[in-house]
Each structure stands twice: as C-alpha cells, then as structure tokens.
Design an enzyme around this catalytic site. Structure first.
Site, mmCIF file in Angstrom:
data_model
loop_
_atom_site.group_PDB
_atom_site.id
_atom_site.type_symbol
_atom_site.label_atom_id
_atom_site.label_comp_id
_atom_site.label_asym_id
_atom_site.label_seq_id
_atom_site.Cartn_x
_atom_site.Cartn_y
_atom_site.Cartn_z
ATOM 1 N N ARG A 74 -0.380 -12.526 2.819
ATOM 2 C CA ARG A 74 -1.272 -11.825 3.499
ATOM 3 C C ARG A 74 -1.150 -10.574 3.164
ATOM 4 N NH1 ARG A 74 -0.019 -7.352 7.293
ATOM 5 N NH2 ARG A 74 -1.874 -7.283 8.812
ATOM 6 N N HIS A 93 -6.910 0.092 2.575
ATOM 7 C CA HIS A 93 -6.386 1.203 2.027
ATOM 8 C C HIS A 93 -5.901 1.209 0.622
ATOM 9 C CE1 HIS A 93 -6.471 2.765 6.237
ATOM 10 N NE2 HIS A 93 -5.897 1.546 6.710
ATOM 11 N N ARG A 138 -8.315 5.486 0.908
ATOM 12 C CA ARG A 138 -7.691 4.575 -0.001
ATOM 13 C C ARG A 138 -6.379 5.637 -0.759
ATOM 14 N NH1 ARG A 138 -13.203 1.587 -1.589
ATOM 15 N NH2 ARG A 138 -12.633 -0.264 -0.480
ATOM 16 N N ASN A 143 0.904 -1.303 0.052
ATOM 17 C CA ASN A 143 0.008 0.093 0.048
ATOM 18 C C ASN A 143 1.019 1.436 -0.117
ATOM 19 O OD1 ASN A 143 -2.328 1.846 0.743
ATOM 20 N ND2 ASN A 143 -1.329 2.114 2.459
ATOM 21 N N ASP A 196 1.819 6.925 0.145
ATOM 22 C CA ASP A 196 0.745 5.935 -0.563
ATOM 23 C C ASP A 196 1.064 5.758 -2.137
ATOM 24 O OD1 ASP A 196 -1.575 4.720 0.696
ATOM 25 O OD2 ASP A 196 -2.518 6.091 -1.002
ATOM 26 N N GLU A 238 -5.945 -8.059 4.861
ATOM 27 C CA GLU A 238 -6.325 -7.220 6.090
ATOM 28 C C GLU A 238 -7.293 -6.365 5.552
ATOM 29 O OE1 GLU A 238 -4.211 -4.772 9.636
ATOM 30 O OE2 GLU A 238 -3.836 -4.228 7.538
ATOM 31 N N ASN A 265 -3.310 -11.235 16.300
ATOM 32 C CA ASN A 265 -2.154 -10.713 15.720
ATOM 33 C C ASN A 265 -1.216 -9.843 16.161
ATOM 34 O OD1 ASN A 265 -3.224 -8.417 14.834
ATOM 35 N ND2 ASN A 265 -3.862 -8.779 12.805
ATOM 36 N N ASP A 289 -1.196 -6.780 3.301
ATOM 37 C CA ASP A 289 -1.125 -5.834 4.517
ATOM 38 C C ASP A 289 -1.873 -4.486 4.010
ATOM 39 O OD1 ASP A 289 0.277 -4.682 7.001
ATOM 40 O OD2 ASP A 289 0.649 -2.969 5.564
HETATM 41 C C1 LM2 Z 1 -0.811 -2.619 8.915
HETATM 42 N N1 LM2 Z 1 -1.858 -3.050 8.513
HETATM 43 O O1 LM2 Z 1 -2.865 -2.347 7.655
HETATM 44 C C2 LM2 Z 1 0.026 -3.315 9.765
HETATM 45 O O2 LM2 Z 1 -0.545 -4.598 10.292
HETATM 46 C C3 LM2 Z 1 0.529 -2.604 10.786
HETATM 47 O O3 LM2 Z 1 1.528 -3.250 11.647
HETATM 48 C C4 LM2 Z 1 1.200 -1.438 10.436
HETATM 49 O O4 LM2 Z 1 1.662 -0.379 11.351
HETATM 50 C C5 LM2 Z 1 0.398 -0.718 9.169
HETATM 51 N N2 LM2 Z 1 -0.676 -1.475 8.795
HETATM 52 C C6 LM2 Z 1 1.368 -0.080 8.056
HETATM 53 O O5 LM2 Z 1 1.858 -1.195 7.350
HETATM 54 C C7 LM2 Z 1 2.684 -0.543 12.132
HETATM 55 C C8 LM2 Z 1 2.600 0.227 13.456
HETATM 56 C C9 LM2 Z 1 2.695 1.825 13.090
HETATM 57 C C10 LM2 Z 1 4.005 1.990 12.498
HETATM 58 C C11 LM2 Z 1 3.742 1.485 11.209
HETATM 59 C C12 LM2 Z 1 5.136 1.665 10.118
HETATM 60 O O6 LM2 Z 1 1.644 -0.175 14.057
HETATM 61 O O7 LM2 Z 1 3.016 2.224 14.389
HETATM 62 O O8 LM2 Z 1 4.167 3.451 12.293
HETATM 63 O O9 LM2 Z 1 3.791 -0.287 10.973
HETATM 64 O O10 LM2 Z 1 6.308 1.284 10.587
HETATM 65 C C13 LM2 Z 1 5.320 4.123 12.926
HETATM 66 C C14 LM2 Z 1 5.340 5.136 13.676
HETATM 67 C C15 LM2 Z 1 4.181 6.147 13.535
HETATM 68 C C16 LM2 Z 1 4.767 6.920 12.390
HETATM 69 C C17 LM2 Z 1 4.995 5.852 11.260
HETATM 70 C C18 LM2 Z 1 5.476 6.577 10.132
HETATM 71 O O11 LM2 Z 1 4.596 4.223 14.997
HETATM 72 O O12 LM2 Z 1 4.131 6.862 14.699
HETATM 73 O O13 LM2 Z 1 3.832 7.755 11.929
HETATM 74 O O14 LM2 Z 1 5.772 4.789 11.483
HETATM 75 O O15 LM2 Z 1 6.661 7.216 10.304
HETATM 76 C C19 LM2 Z 1 4.201 9.337 11.793
HETATM 77 CA CA CA Z 2 -3.532 3.513 -0.218
#
Ligand code: LM2
Ligand code: CA
Length: 462
Positions: free
Chosen positions: A185, A191, A148, A100, A157, A223, A286, A187
C-alpha cells in the site's frame, strides 16, 4: 502491477491497524486463515521517529527515520516470522510503505537510530540534503507541482527522480519481498510523480518463490485521494498499479446513513464516480478517514457500518475489498492500547474483523466468487435483495420489515443466515431460510433485528 497474488478461493484484505507482529501471526493461524481472509495490510514496518512528547500517537509511524525493520510492532525477526506464518495460513501480507517523505521531527527512532530534519540528515539510510526537494509547504491542491514537490504537513519531501533515492526505496521494498510480502500500500502516492513510481515499481524484484509462482510481481495499491475536485486524478496511477478509491466509502456512507435510497444501489459501480473495479482497492474506512469527523461510517455507527461492509462484500463490482480493524478512540491522535489479550473485552481493541457479520460476509464473498448479480429486488425505497448466481443471496433493509417470497437462483434446501448465526454441529445458531424447488424463498428481515442484513450461501447450507 494489479494482480492481488491471493491464494485461490480467497478475496478480501483487512487492514490490521497497529497490530504487533506476534499477535498478527497468531491471528492468521487461528482466525483470519480459517475464516477465509485473503490478506492483511500491516502498519508501516520500517523504523519511525519516536514522538514521545505527544504520547506515541499512531501517526509517528508515518514519519520514517530509516528502512531498518524495527518498530513498536516488532523487530525484523518477528516480522519475518509473522509473514511466513500468515503465508502458511493462506493469508498474504501487504505492507504500508511510506517513501514520499522522511520524519519532520528530529531525535531517535524505534530502531535506535537518529535523524536531524533541520539538516535533512538521516544517517541510517543514509539520506542527506541532496536527496530532497527544496523546502516549500503544500498549500495549493490545484497546483500539481506544489502537491508533488513540496512538503506534506512539513514532512521533508524526497526527490524520487534521483537514481540514488530510487535505489534506496527499491532496496527497502526488495527486502520486504525477500521476507515474503505479496504487495504494497503506497502511502501518499498522489504526492509523487507517476513516472517516478512506475520506474520504482518496475525495479522491484519478483515475489519470493517459496510462497508465490515463479515470475509473480508485487501488487501495488496506491493512496491517491481523488474526490473529483483537483487536477491530480486516480487515472494517472492505474497504468502500473491499483488505486485506493476514496469515493467508494463516502457513497456507501451516504446510502446507509439514509441520505440516498437503497433502491438506487441497483446501478452501483462506475456511474457513482468510482474507477473500474479492476483498477481499485475499495473500502469503507481506513485509519485516516476513520478520524475524519464522521466523513465515513466506522465502528461508532455499528449497524450501518456492518451493512455498508456487507454490501461491499456481497456486490460483484469491485475485485478487491479492504476491511479495517483497529482500536477504540476519542482523541484523534491517541496511539494503540497494550497488545496483551488483544480483542478481549476491555482490551481497547475493536477487532471489527472478528464481528460475526463481517467475518461471515468474507466467507460469503469466497462462496459466490465468479458469479454475476442476479434476481435484483427492491421494495422501491429502503429495502433491496439480490443473488449471486446459484451461490448466494442477500437482503438489506434500512427501514421497515421485509416479509416476501423472493426469487433466488439457489438450489433448493435449507440455508443458515450467516448474519444471525453460524453452522455448528450440523445446525444453524441463527435464522434459517428454505429455498423451494422453484428457487423461491420466504425472506424475513424485520426492522427490529440488530443488523438489517440477511445472507445465505452454498457453503453454509444445512
Ligand atoms: C498519509 N497518506 O498520504 C497517511 O495515510 C496519513 O496518515 C499521514 O498523516 C500522511 N499521509 C503522511 O504520511 C499522518 C497524520 C498527520 C501526521 C503525519 C506524520 O494524519 O497528522 O502529521 O501522519 O506523522 C503530524 C502532525 C502534524 C505535523 C506533522 C509533521 O499531526 O501537525 O505537521 O506530524 O511534524 C506540522
Ligand atoms: Ca513529494
């Protein structure tokens, strides 16, 4: 497409969160294959940005930098070796694929490449500014265009309507298919536009004929977080793949936390807000929901967690159950522990999949495959029991002792309760249950026992 591509006689996937490829190959050969697991879901295998300043959190793997196959789990050679050895052990491999978006953080990646998100520059793909939607933040889940076409937590995006972007994604998926993967799977599928996903899936090649029958198509399970409160529905994605059903874990969490009675599980299925079991992959927790402040049961509430997973595995409703196996954490962003002596006491890994109650219920599901639910029983409150035709029988108690003569459809004989023990040297290390000539058995399950479950099946008969 929706076919699991499992080997015959196997029925359950386990998400092996953050395991490296070398350890996974061994685990397929020594535990997962022999115990009857059908598949593993692996952490994203492609290069991600290194998030050094925050201590290598698990979530850096959701910030793709390229589609080269080098991560902290291993390089392409280790990945290829693992997929081959798992397939040979009867265990299919499903990759978590993130397309995505691309990394929001700039710098170097796990494969030695670089990116500059401020310029939308990912030269190792390569992607440039034309491949992305214009900058905007996702801030309104009631607006499908916002969800999206804008950025999920600031992640640039990708525009999957562009042929060039589709080609790069399909190239990545085809590379994994060549290595022997059985499916994906997807992700953040919610979106992305269903029509774009349908076109991408349709362009992926057939599975590798070294492992799969000719013409086999990869499984896609997506997802799509849909709790029923937003305009985007899981049903928009079931024409061309399965969806992960997030309602499932929430409902069973409520039941096994005692917020809904066990007797109500008699109607378990679509009337609980679940999609059809032939359209979904179901799970209790998960890697995301595990960290969502107690939203669902996890290893941290071990007794109830085992009961919920055992119910998922015992019940015929869903075609594809998915288990989870990960590591102990307090801090939500904490990355994985070291990979030496994985699963040993003190290693930091929980290894839920090796818990006897969970692994043996994977075996129960294999033994009862193809049967309907039979002989439903309840005390009217927090105790239930049911059979799976002439193959198995299971009982659950959340409150009080079960001490009852219950009707089963099992052949007479002595069975080993696979929750309290295993068969070893022709005897059972746990409780035994005798099924009499009329199919009745005296079921004992006391509230003092650690697990609240009793399970017997024809593959564990003395
Ligand atoms: C998912 N599914 O739609 C994943 O299952 C989930 O684990 C992912 O989020 C999300 N989508 C994006 O693939 C995780 C996590 C976030 C993290 C993102 C990217 O839950 O907290 O975001 O991965 O690493 C982090 C920071 C957030 C920051 C972002 C971009 O926590 O604060 O946003 O990176 O720098 C400014
Ligand atoms: Ca998108």
């Amino acid at each position: 497409q929706k076919n699991s591509n499992f080997q015959p006689g196997r029925n359950s996937i386990v998400q092996m969160f953050e395991w490296n490829w070398g350890n996974l190959a061994k685990e397929c050969e020594t535990f997962l294959g022999p115990k009857g697991f059908a598949g593993i879901q692996i952490s994203p295998p492609n290069e991600n940005v290194v998030v050094g300043d925050e201590g290598r959190p698990w979530w850096e793997r959701y910030q793709p930098l390229s589609y080269q196959l080098t991560t902290r789990s291993g390089d392409e050679g280790a990945l290829a070796d693992m997929i081959k050895r798992c397939n040979n052990a009867g265990v299919r491999v499903y990759a978590d694929v993130v397309f995505n978006h691309m990394a929001a953080k700039g710098g170097s990646g796990t494969g030695g490449n670089n990116c500059d998100p401020s310029k939308k520059s990912y030269p190792a793909v390569p992607y440039g500014p034309d491949d992305f939607h214009p900058d905007c933040m996702i801030n309104n889940y009631q607006d499908v265009n916002n969800v999206r076409n804008c950025q999920l937590v600031g992640l640039p995006d990708l525009d999957q309507s562009k042929q060039y972007v589709r080609d790069k994604i399909v190239g990545y998926l085809n590379h994994l298919v060549d290595l022997g993967i059985a499916g994906f799977r997807v992700d953040a599928a919610k979106h992305m536009w269903p029509a774009d996903l349908s076109a991408i899936y349709g362009s992926v090649k057939n599975l590798n004929s070294a492992y799969f029958p000719g013409g086999s198509r990869p499984l896609f399970y997506q997802e799509v977080i849909d709790y029923g409160t937003e305009p985007i529905k899981k049903g928009e994605y079931t024409g061309f793949g399965r969806v992960l059903d997030f309602v499932h874990g929430g409902q069973l969490t409520n039941v096994f936390r005692g917020q809904n009675q066990l007797k109500n599980l008699q109607s378990w299925g679509t009337s609980w807000g679940l999609a059809s079991g032939s359209d979904t992959v179901v799970f209790i927790d998960n890697h995301d929901t595990q960290r969502d402040n107690g939203r669902v049961l996890t290893y941290k509430e071990a007794k109830q967690y085992k009961m919920a997973n055992a119910f998922m595995l015992a019940h015929p409703y869903a075609e594809i159950p998915k288990l989870f196996s990960g590591y102990y954490f307090n801090d939500n962003k904490q990355g994985p522990p070291g990979q030496d002596n994985i699963c040993a006491e003190g290693s930091g890994w929980v290894c839920e999949h090796r818990w006897r109650q969970i692994a043996n219920m994977v075996g129960f599901r294999n033994a009862v495959s193809g049967t309907d639910m039979t002989n439903w029983w309840t005390d009217g409150y927090q105790q239930i029991a049911f059979g799976r035709g002439n193959k198995g029988f299971v009982a659950f108690s959340l409150s009080g002792d079960i001490k009852a003569d219950l009707q089963t459809s099992l052949p007479p004989g002595t069975y080993c309760d696979v929750i309290t023990g295993d068969i070893s040297n022709n005897s059972c290390t746990g409780k035994t249950v005798t099924v009499r000539g009329d199919g009745k058995a005296t079921i004992h399950l006391s509230s003092g026992e650690p697990d609240g479950i009793l399970a017997i099946h024809v593959s564990a008969k003395l």
